[in-house]
Structures are given as C-alpha cells and as structure tokens.
Design an enzyme around this catalytic site. Sequence first.
Site, short mmCIF file in Angstrom:
data_model
loop_
_atom_site.label_atom_id
_atom_site.label_comp_id
_atom_site.label_asym_id
_atom_site.label_seq_id
_atom_site.Cartn_x
_atom_site.Cartn_y
_atom_site.Cartn_z
N ARG A 127 44.05 53.51 45.29
CA ARG A 127 44.36 53.46 46.72
C ARG A 127 45.04 54.75 47.14
NH1 ARG A 127 46.96 47.83 48.60
NH2 ARG A 127 45.20 46.94 47.49
N SER B 258 43.04 46.71 51.15
CA SER B 258 43.63 45.39 51.42
C SER B 258 44.34 45.32 52.76
CB SER B 258 44.56 45.02 50.26
OG SER B 258 44.97 43.69 50.37
N HIS B 259 45.64 45.07 52.73
CA HIS B 259 46.41 44.86 53.96
C HIS B 259 46.99 46.16 54.52
CE1 HIS B 259 48.64 44.69 50.32
NE2 HIS B 259 49.71 45.09 50.96
N ASP C 13 43.93 38.91 55.52
CA ASP C 13 44.21 40.35 55.54
C ASP C 13 42.94 41.19 55.62
OD1 ASP C 13 43.28 39.85 52.97
OD2 ASP C 13 44.46 41.46 52.10
N ASP D 240 40.85 42.66 53.58
CA ASP D 240 39.66 42.35 52.77
C ASP D 240 39.49 40.86 52.50
OD1 ASP D 240 41.98 42.43 51.18
OD2 ASP D 240 40.83 42.80 49.36
N ASP E 19 41.39 38.45 51.11
CA ASP E 19 41.83 37.69 49.94
C ASP E 19 43.21 37.04 50.13
OD1 ASP E 19 43.16 40.10 49.80
OD2 ASP E 19 42.58 40.56 47.73
N ARG E 20 43.94 37.45 51.17
CA ARG E 20 45.25 36.85 51.39
C ARG E 20 45.22 35.80 52.49
NH1 ARG E 20 50.04 41.22 50.68
NH2 ARG E 20 49.25 42.14 48.77
N LYS F 260 41.65 36.17 44.60
CA LYS F 260 42.31 35.27 45.54
C LYS F 260 41.44 35.18 46.79
CE LYS F 260 45.42 39.01 46.85
NZ LYS F 260 46.23 39.85 45.96
N ARG G 242 60.64 46.11 45.55
CA ARG G 242 60.55 44.72 45.99
C ARG G 242 61.66 43.93 45.29
NH1 ARG G 242 55.89 45.15 48.68
NH2 ARG G 242 53.94 45.78 47.69
C1 G1P Z 1 50.95 43.61 45.87
C2 G1P Z 1 51.44 42.20 45.66
C3 G1P Z 1 50.66 41.54 44.53
C4 G1P Z 1 49.17 41.62 44.82
C5 G1P Z 1 48.76 43.05 45.12
C6 G1P Z 1 47.31 43.15 45.55
O1 G1P Z 1 51.15 44.38 44.70
O2 G1P Z 1 52.81 42.17 45.37
O3 G1P Z 1 51.09 40.22 44.38
O4 G1P Z 1 48.42 41.14 43.75
O5 G1P Z 1 49.57 43.59 46.16
O6 G1P Z 1 47.04 42.44 46.71
P1 G1P Z 1 52.41 45.36 44.51
O7 G1P Z 1 52.39 46.32 45.67
O8 G1P Z 1 53.63 44.48 44.56
O9 G1P Z 1 52.20 46.00 43.17
ZN ZN Z 2 43.76 41.95 50.21
#
Ligand code: G1P
Ligand code: ZN
Length: 543
Positions: free
Chosen positions: A21, A112-113, A277, A279, A281-282, A376, A496
């Site tokens: 990414r 993703s998001h 989100d 893509d 999956d959330r 997911k 986090r």
């Molecule tokens: C984050 C979320 C994790 C998820 C991932 C991909 O990863 O915390 O649960 O699987 O996005 O959607 P992180 O940025 O914490 O590594």
């Molecule tokens: Zn996603």
Amino acid sequence: MISTVATTPFEGQKPGTSGLRKKVRVFQQPNYAENFIQSVFDVAERPAGSTLVIGGDGRFHNRTVIQQAIRIAAANGYARVLVGKGGILSTPAASHVIRKYGASGGLILSASHNPGGPEEDFGIKYNIANGGPAPEAVTEAIYARTQTIDRWLMVEGDDIDLDRIGSSQVGDMVAQVIDPVADYADLMEELFDFPAIRATAANGAVTTAFDAMHAVTGPYAHEILERRLGFPAGTVRNGTPLEDFGGHHPDPNLVHAAELYDLMMSSAAPTIGAASDGDGDRNLIIGKSVFITPSDSLAMLAANAHLAPAYAGGLKGIARSMPTSTAADKVAEALGIPAWETPTGWKFFGTLLDAGKATICGEESAGTGSDHVREKDGLWAVLLWLNILAVTGKPVAKLAQEHWARFGRNYYARHDYEAIETANANALMAALEDALAGLPGRSFGPLTVSAADQFAYTDPVDGSESRNQGVRVMFACGSRIVFRLSGTGTEGATLRVYLERYEAPDGRLAEETPAMLADLIAAAEAIAGIAAHTGRTAPDVVT
Ligand code: G1P
Ligand code: ZN
C-alpha cells in the site's frame, strides 16, 4: 509478442498487514507496479494453464494497473484472467470468484478504507488459490524477489474493454470480463434465509439503511438489498463507486460514517444501519439508538448464527485477532467449541478455515466473516444481522441487552495516534518492551498488572511462527491494554492502543464506554509514555 523490459528494484515493496500500500504517485512511477506484479508471478504457485482473477475497489489508478496486470499475466503464461466489469470486484467477491472458478490466485487492487484520488492511496494484494490473502511465507518471498528483480515481461497490445462483458485474446491468454456481482449475490442467497428477510422487508417489520460510502459495495448492495430482498429504493446510500469516494475516507466507523450514526441515533432511525469500506470487506453495524462494537458484533453473530441456514448445523470454532475483545471467547465457551486467538490480519484465519477448525472469524477493526470465502466480508455481516432480526423479531438493542446479560459485557475502544514519526513510534515500542518484565504486580490506579508480554503466535495448522505481534498488558480484574503499530499506514507510523474492560453478567452492563475505560486510558499513558514519546495528548481517532 512478448517484450522483456529491463528494470531495477525499488526500495520498500514489502507487503504489510494487507498487501503493498503506497501513495498513487509512488505506484505511477515507471516500473513500480510492474516490478511488484512480476515479482508476484515469479514466486506464486501457478500450475500450467492457470487462471488469475483481477479486480479492485474502483479507486483512482485502478484501471491503469488492471491493464498493466493483464499484459504482464499474458506474458507470464496464464491461460485466462477473469476481471470484474469496470475493474470492479469487492475483496470478498474476488475471494469467492477465485474459489468458484478454481483460479490459482488473484490480484485485488485496493487500499481498503484509505482515501482515494491522485494524491491519495493505492494498493495491490495477492490472494492464493484458497481465495485468502497470501500467507507470510509467500509475501516474504514476493518481497525478496522485488529486491533482486531485473526484468518484467509483457505482451504488447491494446487495452481491453473493461466495460463490456465478454472475452478477448491477449497474446495466448483469454481475458474474460465478468459480472462482478452475480456470483457473489448467488452465494449470499445460498447462505441466508432470503424468504424470511424478504418478508420483513415487505411488511416493514425490519427497515435498514446501508451506506456504501461511494465505494465498491454500492452495486452489490443495490442488487442484494433492493432487488433480491425488496428493501425500498433509497435503502442503499452513496451507492455509486467513485474514484475518490466523493472525497471521503471510505472507512465505516463512527468518525467517517457520522451521518449514518446521527440517523441511527435519531427518531427517524431504521431498525439497523450499516456501512462498508472501500473494498467491501469491513462492516459497521448500528442498531436503532445502539452502536454495536465490531468485537460485540462478532460475538453476537456467533451466538445467533444457527438462525441462518448455512450455520444451522453449528459452528466448528470461532477465531478472533488478538486485539479484538474477548467477547467471542465467552460464546465459544458456552457453545463448547474452540476459540482461537491470532495475530492481526485476515491472513492468519486462512489455515484455521481450511482445516475446519473455525467457522466464524472477526477483528475489532470491523472485519467479520466465515468459511464461505477466505476474506472478511462486509455485506455478509449485514445479511447475517438481517437474518437474525427477521427470525427473532427482536430489535438490535434487545438482542444486545440479552447477550450481555448472558455473557457479560466487554467495554471496548481503540485509540489511534496517526502519522507520528516512525523513529518516535519505534522508540515507544522499544521502551515498552524493555519495561514488560517489570510490569506484573505494579498498580496503576485501581488496576494491577497480572501479566505482560509481546504476543507471538504459532499457527496450529502449519506450525509457522509470527513474533512481535503487539504488546499485551493484562490486569487482575480481566481488563486489558494492547499496544501495536499499524502495518497498513502510508504516512509515518500509527500507534494503536486497544482498551478493554470486562463486566460479568451481574456487573454494570448499561454504562457509557468512555467512563468505563477512563482508568485504562490513564494506565495506558502511564505505562507507555505516549505524550512523552509522540508529543500527542489525545488520539486522532477513537473507534
Ligand atoms: C488494520 C486492522 C486489521 C486489518 C487490516 C486490514 O491493520 O487493524 O485488523 O486486518 O487493517 O484491513 P493495521 O493497520 O492495524 O496493521
Ligand atoms: Zn477493506
């Protein structure tokens, strides 16, 4: 004709929690995407005559990389690529298509998001033949290959028409543009009690609002919720995928889906509100006047899954990522099935699902899913909720109260400190690790540390080991704080902090979360020195 293009490696093509990414600008550099895709093809297991699935979340730069990937795949001996019309495939739909058509793997183009657009983010994930994210051994091999790559291959030719369903020839390979929605919608219809949901939609017993956030789930939600289930037009909001998601973060949480939240807290609220989100999956689940945390949603879905046809025979096990609250473990215990605790990231659930050790999985980051695919699945979670609401006839708030009264309640929040200097974030984690051995027995306000460690995981199926997956501080009362650095950010580091407080069934079940977590928030600061290390006195995002 196959061309060989000379190239040199780029630094930093290491896939993170969920693929590679980076900013769009990074991907736009000549050879950048090509190097990565060629590296995937150089290490992927793909027997002669293999099929590759390609699709993305529709964000800016999606179509460009799809055309690049098709040309490179054709030169690397794939027999067929399946690509979603318009370059669209949600992550769970891609997982299903890989499985259904026996592909050797797939490229999912998404960040993703994260926001989209010329100045924002892009990403490439590789999924393997089981439909799930490539495991660490594969992503490590891809990364190693990116560091030595000196050429990539392509078939010369025109772009294929991504907007017309049908087949075309690219060198010796067939490129087939498919309907991105139909196969997935059929699968959902097999899993859930569509007649029961349709009846509640028709008589108005259940109403819903689904916010697709101008991302990939729009077409899926229009088809499934409005056409197949008969919820009225307008149920799906922001249902047209846009390259920049309308300028918003397609992140289904209380910050970015604030409009939905406000609706759900108002007198005009439908029975259930949901969002997904970039893509797909959330998921975000909000009942009329009650927010359900993703960790609670996982536990409640698992406890009621038998009400849906696909899970009527019971669950084999429940898996959750380590930072996810332990609410699901209580359900597993009551059902007499195993509870698994894995590192963050969906890839760790794949072996458990393949081996039949778990049926339902989830993460605190709004990810829930089951063994129907190996990702997911946002809409899956919404449909399971709708199925449960249709069969029980109870509102979300009542289901939540009954759940807590039976299993107890895990008050939960995640505090994110975004875009902090990487060196400072690393220093904070290093200091925390040095302090671990001295923490047990120490008290912070009313909380006494019972154990503290750096989470490590040995996969019970393939024996692979993953270390340094986050620092856990456990307290005698059953509360917990977890600290870890994000593996998906594209700017500096994101810290986090996960806070969890358990109240037993006879405890305080109807309190406000921030008040219940106040002691833990103070303890997190005292233990990790967040302000001293980062200069931040408050998180950027609380979810
Ligand atoms: C984050 C979320 C994790 C998820 C991932 C991909 O990863 O915390 O649960 O699987 O996005 O959607 P992180 O940025 O914490 O590594
Ligand atoms: Zn996603």
